[in-house]
Design a protein around this motif. Sequence first.
Motif, PDB file in Angstrom:
ATOM      1  N   ARG A 133     -52.952   7.179  51.641  1.00 46.55           N
ATOM      2  CA  ARG A 133     -51.615   7.201  51.058  1.00 46.55           C
ATOM      3  C   ARG A 133     -51.257   5.847  50.470  1.00 46.55           C
ATOM      4  O   ARG A 133     -50.704   5.753  49.364  1.00 46.55           O
ATOM      5  CB  ARG A 133     -50.582   7.618  52.112  1.00 46.55           C
ATOM      6  N   ARG A 134     -51.584   4.780  51.211  1.00 48.18           N
ATOM      7  CA  ARG A 134     -51.293   3.434  50.697  1.00 48.18           C
ATOM      8  C   ARG A 134     -52.106   3.146  49.437  1.00 48.18           C
ATOM      9  O   ARG A 134     -51.599   2.538  48.484  1.00 48.18           O
ATOM     10  CB  ARG A 134     -51.582   2.389  51.777  1.00 48.18           C
ATOM     11  N   ASP A 135     -53.375   3.584  49.425  1.00 45.68           N
ATOM     12  CA  ASP A 135     -54.193   3.393  48.218  1.00 45.68           C
ATOM     13  C   ASP A 135     -53.582   4.123  47.028  1.00 45.68           C
ATOM     14  O   ASP A 135     -53.550   3.598  45.906  1.00 45.68           O
ATOM     15  CB  ASP A 135     -55.617   3.900  48.456  1.00 45.68           C
ATOM     16  N   ARG A 136     -53.111   5.350  47.278  1.00 44.93           N
ATOM     17  CA  ARG A 136     -52.491   6.108  46.197  1.00 44.93           C
ATOM     18  C   ARG A 136     -51.214   5.433  45.702  1.00 44.93           C
ATOM     19  O   ARG A 136     -50.959   5.357  44.499  1.00 44.93           O
ATOM     20  CB  ARG A 136     -52.187   7.533  46.658  1.00 44.93           C
ATOM     21  N   GLU A 137     -50.419   4.929  46.647  1.00 50.36           N
ATOM     22  CA  GLU A 137     -49.183   4.247  46.260  1.00 50.36           C
ATOM     23  C   GLU A 137     -49.476   2.982  45.449  1.00 50.36           C
ATOM     24  O   GLU A 137     -48.796   2.678  44.474  1.00 50.36           O
ATOM     25  CB  GLU A 137     -48.360   3.906  47.513  1.00 50.36           C
ATOM     26  N   ARG A 138     -50.534   2.246  45.880  1.00 51.68           N
ATOM     27  CA  ARG A 138     -50.920   1.049  45.116  1.00 51.68           C
ATOM     28  C   ARG A 138     -51.399   1.426  43.717  1.00 51.68           C
ATOM     29  O   ARG A 138     -51.067   0.752  42.731  1.00 51.68           O
ATOM     30  CB  ARG A 138     -52.005   0.274  45.871  1.00 51.68           C
ATOM     31  N   ALA A 139     -52.180   2.519  43.644  1.00 52.23           N
ATOM     32  CA  ALA A 139     -52.653   2.967  42.327  1.00 52.23           C
ATOM     33  C   ALA A 139     -51.493   3.410  41.448  1.00 52.23           C
ATOM     34  O   ALA A 139     -51.446   3.091  40.253  1.00 52.23           O
ATOM     35  CB  ALA A 139     -53.657   4.113  42.501  1.00 52.23           C
ATOM     36  N   ASP A 140     -50.540   4.147  42.041  1.00 56.64           N
ATOM     37  CA  ASP A 140     -49.362   4.577  41.277  1.00 56.64           C
ATOM     38  C   ASP A 140     -48.570   3.368  40.784  1.00 56.64           C
ATOM     39  O   ASP A 140     -48.055   3.373  39.653  1.00 56.64           O
ATOM     40  CB  ASP A 140     -48.466   5.477  42.138  1.00 56.64           C
ATOM     41  N   GLU A 142     -49.772   0.370  40.175  1.00 56.38           N
ATOM     42  CA  GLU A 142     -50.525  -0.255  39.084  1.00 56.38           C
ATOM     43  C   GLU A 142     -50.352   0.513  37.787  1.00 56.38           C
ATOM     44  O   GLU A 142     -50.216  -0.074  36.709  1.00 56.38           O
ATOM     45  CB  GLU A 142     -52.011  -0.330  39.454  1.00 56.38           C
ATOM     46  N   ILE A 143     -50.365   1.835  37.897  1.00 55.91           N
ATOM     47  CA  ILE A 143     -50.148   2.658  36.707  1.00 55.91           C
ATOM     48  C   ILE A 143     -48.758   2.410  36.136  1.00 55.91           C
ATOM     49  O   ILE A 143     -48.582   2.279  34.915  1.00 55.91           O
ATOM     50  CB  ILE A 143     -50.339   4.150  37.042  1.00 55.91           C
ATOM     51  N   LEU A 144     -47.765   2.328  37.028  1.00 59.63           N
ATOM     52  CA  LEU A 144     -46.397   2.085  36.579  1.00 59.63           C
ATOM     53  C   LEU A 144     -46.275   0.723  35.905  1.00 59.63           C
ATOM     54  O   LEU A 144     -45.656   0.588  34.839  1.00 59.63           O
ATOM     55  CB  LEU A 144     -45.438   2.172  37.771  1.00 59.63           C
ATOM     56  N   ARG A 145     -46.890  -0.300  36.531  1.00 59.17           N
ATOM     57  CA  ARG A 145     -46.834  -1.631  35.918  1.00 59.17           C
ATOM     58  C   ARG A 145     -47.554  -1.644  34.570  1.00 59.17           C
ATOM     59  O   ARG A 145     -47.091  -2.268  33.612  1.00 59.17           O
ATOM     60  CB  ARG A 145     -47.439  -2.665  36.872  1.00 59.17           C
ATOM     61  N   GLY A 146     -48.698  -0.937  34.499  1.00 57.80           N
ATOM     62  CA  GLY A 146     -49.408  -0.867  33.227  1.00 57.80           C
ATOM     63  C   GLY A 146     -48.584  -0.165  32.165  1.00 57.80           C
ATOM     64  O   GLY A 146     -48.551  -0.595  31.003  1.00 57.80           O
ATOM     65  N   LYS A 147     -47.897   0.901  32.564  1.00 56.85           N
ATOM     66  CA  LYS A 147     -47.026   1.622  31.629  1.00 56.85           C
ATOM     67  C   LYS A 147     -45.895   0.725  31.149  1.00 56.85           C
ATOM     68  O   LYS A 147     -45.555   0.709  29.958  1.00 56.85           O
ATOM     69  CB  LYS A 147     -46.473   2.869  32.312  1.00 56.85           C
ATOM     70  N   GLU A 148     -45.297  -0.025  32.078  1.00 56.74           N
ATOM     71  CA  GLU A 148     -44.200  -0.917  31.692  1.00 56.74           C
ATOM     72  C   GLU A 148     -44.686  -2.006  30.743  1.00 56.74           C
ATOM     73  O   GLU A 148     -43.996  -2.353  29.774  1.00 56.74           O
ATOM     74  CB  GLU A 148     -43.577  -1.537  32.950  1.00 56.74           C
TER      75      GLU A 148
END
Length: 350
Positions: A133-140, A142-148
């Motif tokens: 779950r923590r790995d998924r949250e970190r990946a999400d 990172e995706i959010l930061r990349g999108k921003e």
Amino acid sequence: MNDPRDMQARILYVDDDAAFVRLAQKALGRSGYEVVHADNIAAGLELLGKGDIDAIVLDHYLQNTTGAEFLKVLRENSITVPVVYVTGSSEAKIAIDALKAGAADYVIKTVGEEFMPLLESAVAQAIATAELRRDRERADMEILRGKERAEVLLTEVNHRVGNSLALVAALIRLQISSIDNEEVKHALTEAQARITAIGGMHRSLYSSDDVRQVEMDKYLASLTSELRSSLEHADHKLTISLDVEDIRLSSDQAVSVGMVVTELVTNAYKYAYPDTHNGEIRISFLRAGEDKAVLAVEDDGVGWQQTDQPKGTGLGTRIVKAMAASLGTGIDYTARDKGTRAELVVNTTR
């Protein structure tokens, strides 16, 4: 993923039966776990506050309270350490309630030898699931930061493109002021209007809170103002009225709509009122159901039908047809007692 036992996972065991906890410490210790003990909720929260707890084993029966109260405190304080709930053999409902309250798993407490292996398996699974779950949250994240970051870059690109096109339009305006040939002036004025329409779309994206969509009410208001400034002459006093709802389109749709409006308004300025040079051009972009909107440009001038031959070079008519086709529709000129009404239907869900 690494086995949690390879990393000396730390387990908080909350139970008021110290003798039973010592047995658990020995059994789990042989598998590489470090087990710390708390015999009540306050002591458990104190150990949790110090950090480095990978999982909690929580017995249901505690002195003067139950593990359900501890789960409630964890939830109220947004503590997400996985909990393995331990219940008596006849307390299935309690286990189900614990899962509903946020426990990761449960183990039925028995006096037999199977309890400790089951507990160890449940703890290992709870830690592994929490890590996933923590790995998924970190990946999400990172995706959010990349999108921003991408949106910031896209906003800057739109800003620069909009400014560059505005500069080109200004240079054309300067060129127009130095030319005496009226035919060349008209051609350059129309070219300037087309560049302005595209530049305005990029400026709208730059100022929008969503760089993927253009707010059409603001965009068309700005475009109309630009058209009025570039087309109006001292002897040509036409007014433009605007009725646009809060509709958002993708950038490619917005460019097509902007180009259609530019060409239709330019044609109306040139041909709708040849005698009086006074009149009104009305632009509307209104919803027609959940996923459609109707764009219309109309005047009260001499009128023009779809079967009539285009005036001038016909370039504007060809542009309008091409832009309407890019929107997946066609343009219709409706019959009116006086003047011309051109309209097209736009799919707003693309």
